[in-house]
Design an enzyme around this catalytic site. Structure first.
Site, PDB file in Angstrom:
ATOM      1  CD  GLU A 236      16.191 -13.161  26.594  1.00 20.12           C
ATOM      2  OE1 GLU A 236      17.400 -13.330  26.791  1.00 20.12           O
ATOM      3  OE2 GLU A 236      15.700 -12.885  25.482  1.00 20.12           O
TER       4      GLU A 236
ATOM      5  NE  ARG B  22      16.752 -18.250  21.580  1.00 18.43           N
ATOM      6  CZ  ARG B  22      16.769 -17.346  20.596  1.00 18.43           C
ATOM      7  NH1 ARG B  22      17.692 -16.393  20.580  1.00 18.43           N
ATOM      8  NH2 ARG B  22      15.853 -17.371  19.656  1.00 18.43           N
TER       9      ARG B  22
ATOM     10  CG  HIS C 179      17.367 -11.238  23.038  1.00 19.12           C
ATOM     11  ND1 HIS C 179      16.793 -12.448  23.362  1.00 19.12           N
ATOM     12  CD2 HIS C 179      17.759 -11.378  21.742  1.00 19.12           C
ATOM     13  CE1 HIS C 179      16.822 -13.267  22.320  1.00 19.12           C
ATOM     14  NE2 HIS C 179      17.412 -12.626  21.318  1.00 19.12           N
TER      15      HIS C 179
END
Ligand code: 8YV
Length: 315
Positions: A263, A234, A281
């Site tokens: 994000e 993260r 991601h």
């Protein structure tokens, strides 16, 4: 037959959406223009929240659902779910561990290789005709045999380390304590000391308030101008300001990142840095894994409403 009302926080692929819509009365939060009004309207009917790792369920969302019983997370990370709010009301929380471990480890190692060997730039070099017009691509840096650090030797960190062993790397790790199943690798408790002895530092920690900015200025400086930081956990585990400053100044060699503060609207300063590999991601983003994650989200919901034991409970 009336089916339980669930709040769906983000989109899922069609192969998950269809069975979810068939089994539940689904309210799509992500499609609502006025989210607050939508929650005020549907909240009282909601018995379950189906969310994604990075979206979670915050205190306001949980409070807007007074009859909420369970939050089912499509992801292993549940840091975006307000666990205290859930605990206070006896709301169950589930995640999708194990099924994504190998893919996340694969992408982390792929990011290391891609960044160290300049694969993205080299592809552009070949594709643009520069190879023919300007000659050979600039030399890159070796990976095999180098020193690797793994910060967080949980499921994903362990799979990363296993893969790195295949590249004959000299592996060490940090965690809250030495792991009994990892005696083949050196344990270094202090993340700064781990970074100091690493050419490549992988961040594979489950994020929590305790790990926030664990990779701060000191760790980044210890990794140094020849070092590479790879983050598949993260963004909050890394002090992004310190990272951006070190990448710009060259006090950190490079970074390969799958996760970002804010994000998908990540800091535009990353775009002007040549020494960072940006990934959207997607470490768990394979068809095989995402199908298994979706199944597990539904299995947890189904078990809950059938009064059965939850397959993968967090609380
Ligand atoms: C997913 C994740 O990309 O597992 C996690 O915690 O963040 C990722 O696997 C995400 O949850 C999908 O939305």
């Amino acid at each position: 037959m009336a089916t339980p009302h669930i709040l769906q926080v983000g989109p899922y692929p069609a192969w998950d959406q269809e069975p979810l819509d068939a089994a539940f009365t689904v309210h799509r939060y992500f499609e609502a223009a006025d989210k607050e009004a939508f929650l005020a309207e549907v909240g009282p009917q909601i018995r379950a929240i189906a969310t994604r790792g990075e979206l979670g369920a915050d205190a306001a969302m949980i409070a807007a659902c007074p009859n909420l019983e369970i939050v089912s997370v499509y992801g292993v990370g549940y840091d975006a779910v307000d666990l205290d709010a859930c605990r206070a009301r006896g709301i169950r929380v589930t995640n999708t561990p194990d099924v994504l471990t190998g893919d996340v480890a694969d992408l982390g190692v792929a990011m290391m290789l891609a960044q160290s060997r300049g694969i993205v730039g080299a592809e552009a070099w070949a594709r643009s005709g520069s190879w023919a017009s300007q000659g050979l691509y600039q030399l890159q840096r070796r990976v095999w045999g180098k020193r690797a650090g793994v910060l967080g030797l949980g499921r994903i960190g362990f799979e990363v380390a296993k893969r790195l062993a295949g590249f004959d790397m000299d592996i060490a790790y940090s965690d809250v304590a030495a792991k009994p199943y990892a005696s083949q690798w050196e344990f270094i408790a202090d993340p700064v000391a781990l970074a100091e002895r690493s050419d490549f530092l992988f961040v594979t920690l489950a994020a929590s308030a305790a790990t926030r900015h664990i990779v701060g200025r000191e760790v980044i400086e210890a990794l140094g101008p020849e070092g590479m930081l790879i983050n598949v956990s993260r963004a909050a585990n890394v002090d992004e300001e310190a990272l951006l400053a070190a990448l710009a100044a060259g006090t950190l060699g490079s970074a390969a990142l799958d996760v970002f503060e804010g994000e998908p609207d990540f800091d535009p300063r990353f775009l002007s840095l040549p020494n960072v590999l940006l990934q959207p991601h997607h470490a768990s983003g394979t068809v095989e894994t995402r199908k298994a994650m979706g199944q597990l989200v539904r299995d947890n919901l189904t078990a809950h409403f059938a009064g059965q034991e939850l397959p993968t409970p967090v609380i």
